[in-house]
Write a protein that holds these residues in place. Structure first.
Motif, PDB file in Angstrom:
ATOM      1  N   ILE A  15      15.424  32.386  14.496  1.00 37.11           N
ATOM      2  CA  ILE A  15      15.772  32.698  13.111  1.00 37.11           C
ATOM      3  C   ILE A  15      14.627  33.502  12.502  1.00 37.11           C
ATOM      4  CG2 ILE A  15      17.235  30.659  12.822  1.00 37.11           C
ATOM      5  CD1 ILE A  15      14.895  29.389  11.232  1.00 37.11           C
ATOM      6  N   PRO A  16      14.938  34.365  11.533  1.00 35.02           N
ATOM      7  CA  PRO A  16      13.856  35.094  10.870  1.00 35.02           C
ATOM      8  C   PRO A  16      12.832  34.123  10.272  1.00 35.02           C
ATOM      9  CG  PRO A  16      15.975  36.021  10.289  1.00 35.02           C
ATOM     10  CD  PRO A  16      16.253  34.766  11.059  1.00 35.02           C
ATOM     11  N   ALA A  17      11.578  34.516  10.309  1.00 35.67           N
ATOM     12  CA  ALA A  17      10.497  33.632   9.877  1.00 35.67           C
ATOM     13  C   ALA A  17      10.499  33.482   8.353  1.00 35.67           C
ATOM     14  CB  ALA A  17       9.156  34.162  10.365  1.00 35.67           C
ATOM     15  N   ASP A  18      11.331  32.590   7.884  1.00 35.45           N
ATOM     16  CA  ASP A  18      11.429  32.254   6.467  1.00 35.45           C
ATOM     17  C   ASP A  18      11.252  30.745   6.359  1.00 35.45           C
ATOM     18  OD1 ASP A  18      12.024  32.176   3.739  1.00 35.45           O
ATOM     19  OD2 ASP A  18      14.178  32.077   4.109  1.00 35.45           O
ATOM     20  N   GLU A  19      10.226  30.335   5.631  1.00 34.99           N
ATOM     21  CA  GLU A  19       9.876  28.912   5.572  1.00 34.99           C
ATOM     22  C   GLU A  19      11.036  28.051   5.055  1.00 34.99           C
ATOM     23  OE1 GLU A  19       6.510  27.354   5.619  1.00 34.99           O
ATOM     24  OE2 GLU A  19       5.579  29.122   6.513  1.00 34.99           O
ATOM     25  N   GLN A  20      11.722  28.526   4.034  1.00 39.58           N
ATOM     26  CA  GLN A  20      12.801  27.731   3.446  1.00 39.58           C
ATOM     27  C   GLN A  20      13.978  27.592   4.426  1.00 39.58           C
ATOM     28  OE1 GLN A  20      13.962  29.351  -0.286  1.00 39.58           O
ATOM     29  NE2 GLN A  20      13.797  27.374  -1.302  1.00 39.58           N
ATOM     30  N   ASN A  21      14.325  28.685   5.074  1.00 42.37           N
ATOM     31  CA  ASN A  21      15.416  28.662   6.046  1.00 42.37           C
ATOM     32  C   ASN A  21      15.049  27.752   7.224  1.00 42.37           C
ATOM     33  OD1 ASN A  21      17.849  29.324   7.232  1.00 42.37           O
ATOM     34  ND2 ASN A  21      17.123  31.263   8.049  1.00 42.37           N
ATOM     35  N   CYS A  22      13.801  27.842   7.665  1.00 35.02           N
ATOM     36  CA  CYS A  22      13.342  27.012   8.782  1.00 35.02           C
ATOM     37  C   CYS A  22      13.409  25.533   8.401  1.00 35.02           C
ATOM     38  CB  CYS A  22      11.925  27.406   9.170  1.00 35.02           C
ATOM     39  SG  CYS A  22      11.285  26.492  10.580  1.00 35.02           S
ATOM     40  N   LYS A  23      13.019  25.202   7.191  1.00 39.22           N
ATOM     41  CA  LYS A  23      13.054  23.810   6.744  1.00 39.22           C
ATOM     42  C   LYS A  23      14.470  23.244   6.792  1.00 39.22           C
ATOM     43  CE  LYS A  23      11.385  20.800   3.075  1.00 39.22           C
ATOM     44  NZ  LYS A  23      11.178  19.716   3.980  1.00 39.22           N
ATOM     45  N   GLN A  24      15.458  24.058   6.452  1.00 41.69           N
ATOM     46  CA  GLN A  24      16.853  23.610   6.508  1.00 41.69           C
ATOM     47  C   GLN A  24      17.251  23.272   7.942  1.00 41.69           C
ATOM     48  OE1 GLN A  24      18.982  26.826   4.719  1.00 41.69           O
ATOM     49  NE2 GLN A  24      18.676  26.067   2.625  1.00 41.69           N
ATOM     50  N   TYR A  25      16.835  24.115   8.890  1.00 42.58           N
ATOM     51  CA  TYR A  25      17.134  23.849  10.298  1.00 42.58           C
ATOM     52  C   TYR A  25      16.411  22.592  10.781  1.00 42.58           C
ATOM     53  CZ  TYR A  25      19.720  28.127  11.325  1.00 42.58           C
ATOM     54  OH  TYR A  25      20.673  29.111  11.386  1.00 42.58           O
ATOM     55  N   LEU A  26      15.161  22.438  10.379  1.00 41.84           N
ATOM     56  CA  LEU A  26      14.397  21.256  10.799  1.00 41.84           C
ATOM     57  C   LEU A  26      15.022  19.980  10.249  1.00 41.84           C
ATOM     58  CD1 LEU A  26      10.743  22.587  10.402  1.00 41.84           C
ATOM     59  CD2 LEU A  26      12.045  22.303  12.516  1.00 41.84           C
ATOM     60  N   ASP A  27      15.515  20.059   9.017  1.00 42.56           N
ATOM     61  CA  ASP A  27      16.180  18.893   8.420  1.00 42.56           C
ATOM     62  C   ASP A  27      17.504  18.562   9.113  1.00 42.56           C
ATOM     63  OD1 ASP A  27      14.105  18.622   6.625  1.00 42.56           O
ATOM     64  OD2 ASP A  27      15.151  19.662   4.980  1.00 42.56           O
ATOM     65  N   SER A  28      18.120  19.553   9.745  1.00 43.56           N
ATOM     66  CA  SER A  28      19.399  19.298  10.416  1.00 43.56           C
ATOM     67  C   SER A  28      19.230  18.913  11.883  1.00 43.56           C
ATOM     68  CB  SER A  28      20.314  20.514  10.291  1.00 43.56           C
ATOM     69  OG  SER A  28      19.798  21.597  11.029  1.00 43.56           O
ATOM     70  N   GLY A  29      17.991  18.665  12.329  1.00 39.93           N
ATOM     71  CA  GLY A  29      17.787  18.135  13.671  1.00 39.93           C
ATOM     72  C   GLY A  29      17.163  19.085  14.670  1.00 39.93           C
ATOM     73  N   TYR A  30      16.829  20.290  14.269  1.00 37.64           N
ATOM     74  CA  TYR A  30      16.168  21.230  15.176  1.00 37.64           C
ATOM     75  C   TYR A  30      14.674  20.939  15.228  1.00 37.64           C
ATOM     76  CZ  TYR A  30      20.279  24.227  15.571  1.00 37.64           C
ATOM     77  OH  TYR A  30      21.522  24.716  15.852  1.00 37.64           O
ATOM     78  N   PHE A  31      14.032  21.337  16.317  1.00 38.10           N
ATOM     79  CA  PHE A  31      12.597  21.180  16.477  1.00 38.10           C
ATOM     80  C   PHE A  31      11.958  22.549  16.618  1.00 38.10           C
ATOM     81  CE2 PHE A  31      14.405  17.261  18.120  1.00 38.10           C
ATOM     82  CZ  PHE A  31      13.666  16.323  17.426  1.00 38.10           C
ATOM     83  N   TYR A  32      10.785  22.714  16.002  1.00 37.93           N
ATOM     84  CA  TYR A  32      10.055  23.971  16.075  1.00 37.93           C
ATOM     85  C   TYR A  32       9.434  24.126  17.455  1.00 37.93           C
ATOM     86  CZ  TYR A  32       6.394  27.402  15.177  1.00 37.93           C
ATOM     87  OH  TYR A  32       5.576  28.497  15.242  1.00 37.93           O
ATOM     88  N   ILE A  33       9.595  25.300  18.083  1.00 43.76           N
ATOM     89  CA  ILE A  33       9.034  25.573  19.394  1.00 43.76           C
ATOM     90  C   ILE A  33       7.888  26.576  19.299  1.00 43.76           C
ATOM     91  CG2 ILE A  33       9.499  26.461  21.720  1.00 43.76           C
ATOM     92  CD1 ILE A  33      10.899  23.825  21.166  1.00 43.76           C
ATOM     93  N   ASP A  34       8.141  27.746  18.695  1.00 42.95           N
ATOM     94  CA  ASP A  34       7.130  28.798  18.654  1.00 42.95           C
ATOM     95  C   ASP A  34       7.502  29.839  17.606  1.00 42.95           C
ATOM     96  OD1 ASP A  34       4.881  30.221  19.352  1.00 42.95           O
ATOM     97  OD2 ASP A  34       5.560  30.750  21.360  1.00 42.95           O
TER      98      ASP A  34
END
Length: 78
Positions: A15-34
């Motif tokens: 996903i494009p490096a957007d902190e807010q968008n990333c937070k939504q994915y992390l809250d839905s069960g995704y894990f940050y890799i790189d």
């Protein structure tokens, strides 16, 4: 452009490096890799695979280079 690589079970997404968008994915069960720089999502995933392959190749090559020295030292000392 920078992309975040996220993983959920066996699925990798970029996903494009957007902190807010990333937070939504992390809250839905995704894990940050790189975080990688690429021109699109497909290339971002390919860059991650190349990084992982390189991380495996270097130690293997080093071990294969050291093997003859270890064998030579073993026979010299015995």
């Amino acid at each position: 452009m920078d992309f975040y690589i996220l993983k959920k079970q066996q699925e990798l997404i970029a996903i494009p490096a957007d902190e807010q968008n990333c937070k939504q994915y992390l809250d839905s069960g995704y894990f940050y890799i790189d975080k990688v720089a690429a021109c699109n999502e497909t290339n971002a995933l390919k860059i991650l695979q190349a990084k992982q392959t390189k991380a495996l190749k270097v130690p293997m090559i080093m071990a294969l280079l050291a093997l003859p020295m270890v064998v030579f030292a073993w026979y010299s000392l015995s």
